[in-house]
Design a protein around this motif. Structure first.
Motif, short mmCIF file in Angstrom:
data_model
loop_
_atom_site.label_atom_id
_atom_site.label_comp_id
_atom_site.label_asym_id
_atom_site.label_seq_id
_atom_site.Cartn_x
_atom_site.Cartn_y
_atom_site.Cartn_z
N SER A 144 1.35 5.32 -0.14
CA SER A 144 0.89 6.71 0.50
C SER A 144 1.71 7.71 0.19
CB SER A 144 0.47 6.59 1.68
OG SER A 144 1.74 6.21 2.62
N THR A 200 0.54 5.66 -6.45
CA THR A 200 0.26 6.73 -5.71
C THR A 200 0.53 7.88 -6.76
OG1 THR A 200 0.33 8.21 -3.77
CG2 THR A 200 2.35 7.02 -4.70
N GLU A 253 0.72 -1.18 -0.01
CA GLU A 253 -0.01 -0.01 0.07
C GLU A 253 0.89 1.36 0.00
OE1 GLU A 253 -2.84 0.04 3.23
OE2 GLU A 253 -3.82 2.09 2.34
#
Length: 124
Positions: free
Chosen positions: A7, A118, A5
């Motif tokens: 970010s 991202t 993930e």
């Protein structure tokens, strides 16, 4: 299930900085290789930086001296500190990971796990 993930992306003016993070779950990559890649609209995905299990760092020429890759094995996380950003750095940034100890850390096909990306946008 392995998940990566990312970010930290966003909109920044040229000359500014951003720090991307990529947290992995479902598998430990402390003994493997992690990397960052990017893809701009209409262009092929390209490597940005990679870091080995021992902490050796590799960069493409276009970001060397401006970007810094690092990792925190205790957090199973890789980072990309981006300074002196340029409009040409605008792209969707992906992190990638493998449990293998790669020799070619900037080769996308060597990685089996990828994040969703991202967005980084640098305005002039």
């Amino acid at each position: 299930q392995v998940q990566l993930e990312e970010s930290g992306g966003g909109l920044v003016q040229a000359g500014g900085s951003l720090r991307l993070s990529c947290a992995a779950s479902g598998r430990t990559f402390s003994s493997g290789t992690m990397g960052w890649f990017r893809q701009a609209p209409g262009k092929e995905r390209e490597p940005v930086a990679g870091i080995t299990w021992s902490g050796a760092k590799y960069y493409v020429d276009s970001v060397r001296g401006r970007f810094t890759i690092s990792r925190d094995n205790a957090k199973n996380t890789v980072y990309l500190q981006m300074n002196s950003l340029k409009p040409e750095d605008t792209a969707l940034y992906y992190c990638a990971a493998t449990t293998r100890r790669l020799g070619q850390v900037l080769t996308a096909t060597e990685y089996e796990y990828w994040g969703q990306g991202t967005q980084v946008t640098v305005s002039s």
